[in-house]
Scaffold this motif. Structure first.
Motif, mmCIF file in Angstrom:
data_model
loop_
_atom_site.group_PDB
_atom_site.id
_atom_site.type_symbol
_atom_site.label_atom_id
_atom_site.label_comp_id
_atom_site.label_asym_id
_atom_site.label_seq_id
_atom_site.Cartn_x
_atom_site.Cartn_y
_atom_site.Cartn_z
ATOM 1 N N ARG A 1 0.649 -0.938 -0.062
ATOM 2 C CA ARG A 1 -0.164 -0.029 -0.242
ATOM 3 C C ARG A 1 1.130 1.771 0.325
ATOM 4 O O ARG A 1 0.046 2.316 0.086
ATOM 5 N N GLY A 2 2.483 0.909 -0.271
ATOM 6 C CA GLY A 2 3.165 2.426 -0.444
ATOM 7 C C GLY A 2 3.469 2.418 0.539
ATOM 8 O O GLY A 2 3.751 2.207 2.181
ATOM 9 N N PRO A 3 4.558 4.041 1.169
ATOM 10 C CA PRO A 3 5.197 4.391 1.991
ATOM 11 C C PRO A 3 4.059 4.167 3.157
ATOM 12 O O PRO A 3 2.871 4.664 3.207
ATOM 13 N N GLY A 4 4.455 4.285 4.431
ATOM 14 C CA GLY A 4 3.972 4.160 5.802
ATOM 15 C C GLY A 4 5.397 4.339 6.753
ATOM 16 O O GLY A 4 6.602 4.203 6.594
ATOM 17 N N GLN A 5 5.251 3.527 7.807
ATOM 18 C CA GLN A 5 5.762 3.573 9.073
ATOM 19 C C GLN A 5 6.146 2.199 9.386
ATOM 20 O O GLN A 5 5.672 1.720 9.055
ATOM 21 N N THR A 6 7.337 2.090 10.415
ATOM 22 C CA THR A 6 7.635 0.916 10.203
ATOM 23 C C THR A 6 7.168 0.239 11.679
ATOM 24 O O THR A 6 7.684 0.503 12.630
ATOM 25 N N LEU A 7 7.104 -0.999 11.997
ATOM 26 C CA LEU A 7 5.855 -1.636 12.932
ATOM 27 C C LEU A 7 7.079 -3.184 13.331
ATOM 28 O O LEU A 7 7.101 -3.753 12.405
ATOM 29 N N GLY A 8 7.896 -3.125 14.779
ATOM 30 C CA GLY A 8 8.008 -3.999 15.063
ATOM 31 C C GLY A 8 7.762 -5.306 15.379
ATOM 32 O O GLY A 8 6.993 -4.864 15.928
ATOM 33 N N PHE B 1 -0.414 -3.859 3.763
ATOM 34 C CA PHE B 1 -0.227 -2.791 4.598
ATOM 35 C C PHE B 1 0.441 -1.722 4.249
ATOM 36 O O PHE B 1 1.223 -2.294 3.516
ATOM 37 N N ALA B 2 0.666 -0.985 4.351
ATOM 38 C CA ALA B 2 1.634 0.206 3.834
ATOM 39 C C ALA B 2 2.800 0.579 4.750
ATOM 40 O O ALA B 2 2.523 0.384 6.285
ATOM 41 N N GLY B 3 4.320 0.373 4.797
ATOM 42 C CA GLY B 3 5.078 1.083 5.314
ATOM 43 C C GLY B 3 5.457 -0.536 5.680
ATOM 44 O O GLY B 3 5.565 -2.006 4.537
ATOM 45 N N ARG B 4 6.484 -0.764 6.841
ATOM 46 C CA ARG B 4 7.323 -1.932 6.521
ATOM 47 C C ARG B 4 7.480 -3.048 7.882
ATOM 48 O O ARG B 4 6.877 -2.281 8.772
ATOM 49 N N VAL B 5 7.040 -4.218 7.900
ATOM 50 C CA VAL B 5 6.713 -4.436 9.402
ATOM 51 C C VAL B 5 8.223 -5.611 9.431
ATOM 52 O O VAL B 5 9.249 -6.006 8.475
ATOM 53 N N ASN C 1 -1.761 0.145 8.719
ATOM 54 C CA ASN C 1 -2.661 1.177 7.650
ATOM 55 C C ASN C 1 -3.636 1.713 8.866
ATOM 56 O O ASN C 1 -3.676 2.899 7.941
ATOM 57 N N GLU C 2 -3.592 1.937 10.107
ATOM 58 C CA GLU C 2 -4.091 3.159 10.319
ATOM 59 C C GLU C 2 -3.375 3.858 11.239
ATOM 60 O O GLU C 2 -4.178 5.112 10.432
ATOM 61 N N LEU C 3 -2.050 4.308 10.692
ATOM 62 C CA LEU C 3 -1.439 5.240 10.888
ATOM 63 C C LEU C 3 -1.473 6.048 9.191
ATOM 64 O O LEU C 3 -1.211 6.969 9.832
ATOM 65 N N ALA C 4 -0.998 5.408 8.550
ATOM 66 C CA ALA C 4 -1.210 5.653 6.918
ATOM 67 C C ALA C 4 -2.591 7.088 7.023
ATOM 68 O O ALA C 4 -2.257 7.360 6.316
ATOM 69 N N ALA C 5 -3.543 5.873 6.812
ATOM 70 C CA ALA C 5 -4.532 7.318 7.116
ATOM 71 C C ALA C 5 -4.514 8.473 7.847
ATOM 72 O O ALA C 5 -5.201 8.822 7.066
#
Length: 398
Positions: A66-73, A124-128, A385-389
């Motif tokens: 879903r493109g760029p976003g935050q990173t979640l560990g 999802f957006a971003g990275r895991v 996805n919540e953070l990206a929105a």
């Protein structure tokens, strides 16, 4: 209960992996075989894999579609305990003195399940960032990964983890914001006296007499020195001395643990132990060396991330099965050190069985595997996805 159907479809594979890891347990910083299994599985999924992070740790990276976003560990521990297994399982430990008596084999497998789901869907957006950590059982695995630039190499905006909980009913999940698990120190106190024949104690400076006096005196620290409203534990768990019936030994060693939720309380306990030791050393004419080592930080969950974890849990096990833990526990967990660097949360997932962890008869219920895997996958997918929105909405309104 609605575990993710995609994970349900390969749960048998996950359970087979768990049974294999369980049969070949490895203690802290020796998880070579386990790390190789993890790395190979992630490679097969097309995940970017990094090994040797924190000696035997493994890190995997998954980018969403879903493109760029935050990173979640997402973090799981891999190590076993240095104890014998007495479960009688068909896949019991093949190595005496090594046992997955805390369920880390299950935690590792759950994260592998979440990894497969996220790698196949990438919705999802971003990275895991998948963090497979070595040496949680008091050997400093989290601190070692952090010292070897874990979060500089693989920055995370948030981080999550879980632990199995045989004291909860199957499928129950408990969360807690704020201080949830105690910080811990381990201590060794060496008393050096003078040995002699057991029939001539007048020639000795008996370290066993001093050890028993110090042991009793230390039990008064919490009851007579700390504030009654400040939870604390001082436990002497080992006393080593002597080798013969008729020999007063040269030395004795007391070892144990301290648990607190406050650095000032811990400092007070340290000071009182040293003061008692100094006083007894003077009184009995012996030398006493006190070594106190901080092993675990206080585990403090962050409010926003705890609510995010609870929301994901409600989707997996239903509202009725998710609740606040109610009060913190005196056990410790080195995920606390990661939470000091990155905001996040840690929860407990119940399963069948009433034998506590760290017991030689502990059995992890395989039924918890798809629950834990689904929870880890859902909190990553949902939260990113919540953070990206939210980020898009801020940009629109700016």
């Amino acid at each position: 209960m609605t575990t993710l159907p995609r994970i349900d479809a390969f749960t048998d594979e996950l359970i087979a992996i768990r049974h294999d890891i369980h049969a070949h347990p490895e203690i802290g910083f020796e998880e070579q075989r386990t790390a190789a299994i993890v790395a190979a599985y992630l490679h097969e999924l097309g995940i970017d894999v990094h090994t040797g992070v924190g000696k035997t740790g493994v890190v995997g990276l998954i980018d969403g579609k879903r493109g760029p976003g935050q990173t979640l560990g997402l973090r799981a521990d891999m190590d076993a305990l240095p104890m014998d297994e007495e479960t009688g399982l068909a896949f019991a430990s093949k190595h005496p003195g090594r046992f997955h008596g805390c369920g880390h084999d299950g935690h590792t497998t759950m994260l592998l399940g979440a990894a497969r789901y996220l790698a196949e869907t990438r919705d999802f957006a971003g990275r895991v960032v998948l963090i497979f950590q070595p040496a949680e059982e008091g050997l400093g695995g989290a601190r070692t990964m952090i010292a070897e630039a874990l979060f500089e190499r693989f920055p995370c905006d948030e981080i999550y983890a879980l632990h199995n909980a045989p004291h909860l009913d199957h499928g129950q999940i408990r969360v807690m914001s704020g201080k949830a698990m105690a910080g811990a120190e381990f201590f060794d106190i060496v008393i050096r006296g003078r040995g002699s024949h057991g029939a001539q104690p007048n020639h000795a400076r008996d370290p066993i007499v001093v050890a028993t006096q110090l042991s009793q005196a230390m039990q008064s620290i919490v009851s007579r020195n700390t504030n009654p409203l400040d939870a604390a534990v001082v436990s002497i768990t080992q006393l080593h001395s002597g080798s013969a019936y008729n020999v007063i030994p040269q030395s004795a060693t007391l070892s144990g643990t301290i648990r607190t939720f406050d650095d000032d309380v811990a400092a007070l306990i340290h000071q009182r132990i040293r003061a008692l030791a100094a006083g007894l050393a003077s009184a009995y004419g012996v030398e006493i060396e006190v070594d106190i080592r901080n092993i675990f930080s206080v585990l403090e969950n962050h409010p926003s991330q705890t609510e995010a974890l609870a929301a994901a849990a409600r989707e997996i096990v239903g509202d009725a099965n998710v609740a606040d833990l109610g009060r913190p526990v005196m056990g410790s967990e080195d995920f606390a050190d990661m939470l000091k660097r990155v905001p996040g949360s840690y929860c407990w997932v119940g399963h069948a069985g009433d034998v506590p962890v760290h017991n030689p008869a502990f059995v992890l219920d395989d039924g918890i595997v798809p629950i834990g895997a689904s929870l880890l996958a859902r909190v990553a997918e949902r939260r990113l996805n919540e953070l990206a929105a939210a980020s898009t909405a801020r940009a629109v309104n700016a």
